[in-house]
Design a protein around this motif. Structure first.
Motif, mmCIF file in Angstrom:
data_model
loop_
_atom_site.group_PDB
_atom_site.id
_atom_site.type_symbol
_atom_site.label_atom_id
_atom_site.label_comp_id
_atom_site.label_asym_id
_atom_site.label_seq_id
_atom_site.Cartn_x
_atom_site.Cartn_y
_atom_site.Cartn_z
ATOM 1 N N ILE A 10 -7.560 -5.787 10.131
ATOM 2 C CA ILE A 10 -6.257 -5.353 10.276
ATOM 3 C C ILE A 10 -5.574 -6.244 11.529
ATOM 4 O O ILE A 10 -4.402 -6.685 11.624
ATOM 5 C CB ILE A 10 -5.884 -3.886 10.304
ATOM 6 C CG1 ILE A 10 -4.464 -3.460 9.978
ATOM 7 C CG2 ILE A 10 -6.466 -3.476 11.749
ATOM 8 C CD1 ILE A 10 -4.262 -2.148 9.845
ATOM 9 N N TYR A 31 -4.298 3.905 8.556
ATOM 10 C CA TYR A 31 -4.535 2.845 7.602
ATOM 11 C C TYR A 31 -6.117 2.898 7.096
ATOM 12 O O TYR A 31 -6.506 3.065 6.282
ATOM 13 C CB TYR A 31 -4.485 1.473 8.138
ATOM 14 C CG TYR A 31 -2.944 0.906 7.983
ATOM 15 C CD1 TYR A 31 -2.880 -0.234 6.943
ATOM 16 C CD2 TYR A 31 -1.876 1.314 8.618
ATOM 17 C CE1 TYR A 31 -1.295 -0.845 6.789
ATOM 18 C CE2 TYR A 31 -0.770 1.024 8.293
ATOM 19 C CZ TYR A 31 -0.405 -0.159 7.538
ATOM 20 O OH TYR A 31 0.901 -0.527 7.474
ATOM 21 N N PHE A 47 -5.664 -7.163 0.919
ATOM 22 C CA PHE A 47 -4.822 -7.826 1.935
ATOM 23 C C PHE A 47 -4.365 -9.312 1.538
ATOM 24 O O PHE A 47 -3.471 -9.658 1.693
ATOM 25 C CB PHE A 47 -5.553 -7.877 3.377
ATOM 26 C CG PHE A 47 -5.321 -6.479 4.274
ATOM 27 C CD1 PHE A 47 -4.178 -6.257 4.616
ATOM 28 C CD2 PHE A 47 -6.351 -5.829 4.523
ATOM 29 C CE1 PHE A 47 -3.780 -5.177 5.463
ATOM 30 C CE2 PHE A 47 -6.228 -4.579 5.272
ATOM 31 C CZ PHE A 47 -5.060 -4.309 5.731
#
Length: 90
Positions: A10, A31, A47
């Motif tokens: 992330i 998340y 992602f």
């Protein structure tokens, strides 16, 4: 997926979107709680798919954006991609 895998991922995404200052521990926790039941490779693929999304890919993804991309993570193309793969001269 383990948190030790997720945090670097992330943060890499945050750097990509120039959003490092917006990512904090609470956000990471939220998340991670949303995505921890999924394998790391699937989350990473979501992602990546988000980054390629012409509409929402311009912005740092929310978990809902990632889940949208998980629908097509079974290896089959989505409808637009399937139509694009059809032979055009037959």
């Amino acid at each position: 997926m383990f948190k030790t895998e997720f945090v670097p991922l992330i943060m890499k995404v945050a750097r990509f979107y120039d959003a490092e200052k917006k990512v904090n521990d609470d956000m990471i926790e939220m998340y991670f709680e949303s995505l921890q039941h999924l394998p790391y490779e699937i989350v990473r693929a979501a992602f990546n798919a988000h980054a390629k999304d012409p509409e929402n890919g311009k912005y740092f993804p929310l978990p809902a954006h990632l889940f949208k991309h998980l629908i097509h993570s079974d290896g089959r193309p989505g409808s637009d991609e399937a139509w694009a793969l059809m032979p055009k001269h037959e």
